[in-house]
Write a protein that holds these residues in place. Sequence first.
Motif, PDB file in Angstrom:
ATOM      1  N   LYS A 110     113.622   7.559 -23.919  1.00  8.89           N
ATOM      2  CA  LYS A 110     114.620   7.863 -24.955  1.00  8.89           C
ATOM      3  C   LYS A 110     115.465   6.633 -25.266  1.00  8.89           C
ATOM      4  CE  LYS A 110     118.374  11.066 -26.206  1.00  8.89           C
ATOM      5  NZ  LYS A 110     118.885  10.156 -27.168  1.00  8.89           N
ATOM      6  N   ASN A 111     115.894   5.884 -24.237  1.00 14.65           N
ATOM      7  CA  ASN A 111     116.646   4.648 -24.480  1.00 14.65           C
ATOM      8  C   ASN A 111     115.845   3.704 -25.370  1.00 14.65           C
ATOM      9  OD1 ASN A 111     117.762   4.482 -21.028  1.00 14.65           O
ATOM     10  ND2 ASN A 111     118.852   5.364 -22.764  1.00 14.65           N
ATOM     11  N   PHE A 112     114.559   3.582 -25.062  1.00 21.16           N
ATOM     12  CA  PHE A 112     113.688   2.677 -25.815  1.00 21.16           C
ATOM     13  C   PHE A 112     113.548   3.143 -27.265  1.00 21.16           C
ATOM     14  CE2 PHE A 112     109.550   0.990 -27.140  1.00 21.16           C
ATOM     15  CZ  PHE A 112     109.740  -0.355 -26.872  1.00 21.16           C
ATOM     16  N   ARG A 113     113.263   4.437 -27.442  1.00 19.86           N
ATOM     17  CA  ARG A 113     113.140   4.993 -28.807  1.00 19.86           C
ATOM     18  C   ARG A 113     114.433   4.806 -29.583  1.00 19.86           C
ATOM     19  NH1 ARG A 113     111.050   9.439 -26.246  1.00 19.86           N
ATOM     20  NH2 ARG A 113     112.938  10.600 -26.724  1.00 19.86           N
ATOM     21  N   ASP A 114     115.569   5.131 -28.952  1.00 19.94           N
ATOM     22  CA  ASP A 114     116.866   5.018 -29.628  1.00 19.94           C
ATOM     23  C   ASP A 114     117.143   3.586 -30.064  1.00 19.94           C
ATOM     24  OD1 ASP A 114     117.248   7.730 -29.235  1.00 19.94           O
ATOM     25  OD2 ASP A 114     118.760   7.488 -27.651  1.00 19.94           O
ATOM     26  N   THR A 115     116.765   2.614 -29.243  1.00 18.05           N
ATOM     27  CA  THR A 115     116.967   1.205 -29.588  1.00 18.05           C
ATOM     28  C   THR A 115     116.165   0.847 -30.831  1.00 18.05           C
ATOM     29  OG1 THR A 115     117.443   0.596 -27.311  1.00 18.05           O
ATOM     30  CG2 THR A 115     116.667  -1.168 -28.762  1.00 18.05           C
TER      31      THR A 115
END
Length: 192
Positions: free
Chosen positions: A123-128
């Motif tokens: 999720k952190n990666f997608r959000d970035t």
Amino acid sequence: MTRLFPPTRISRTLLALGLLTSAHAALAETPVERGRYIVQSTGCHDCHTPWIMGPDGPGPDMSRALSGHPQDLIMPPVPSLPEGPWLSVVSATNTAWAGPWGVSFTSNLTPDPETGLGKWTAKNFRDTIRSGRHLGRGRELLPPMPYPVYNNMTDADLDAVHAYLQSIPPIRNRVPEPLPPPAKTAATDAAN
């Protein structure tokens, strides 16, 4: 000579078999395999893997694959560009970029927990990638990171990229923070 199938039926049969085989291969692909394919085909190594001079010219140093700008490479002041159409300057490692935005250093994408993406969730990666901001809420991603292009990827593809990045060897390499443009630095110095 007797034909068992008319040519059009053979063609349709072979096409259907090919499509089924391709669909089966795609279903058999793991997220890590898919992520590896995406990383290798979308240019991630072009900037996130430091380049070295080899016998055939510059190329990525795969012993430091996806580890970002080398922490021990302190960049000198950015050279001034002449008036005209030039926009940016790039280091020989292809990991430091300077332009009107300041100086950006390519991030460590390896799963090192202290200096890379080791603590990041999918999720952190997608959000970035979706927001163009570090962890989806922090500082802006800077050139040359083409996150608007990667925004076209599906969540499944971004999750696959994250899964692949978590599977590679961690490399401890603390990348410097971006530097502001010279005009902002001068204005900040004058205000103090």
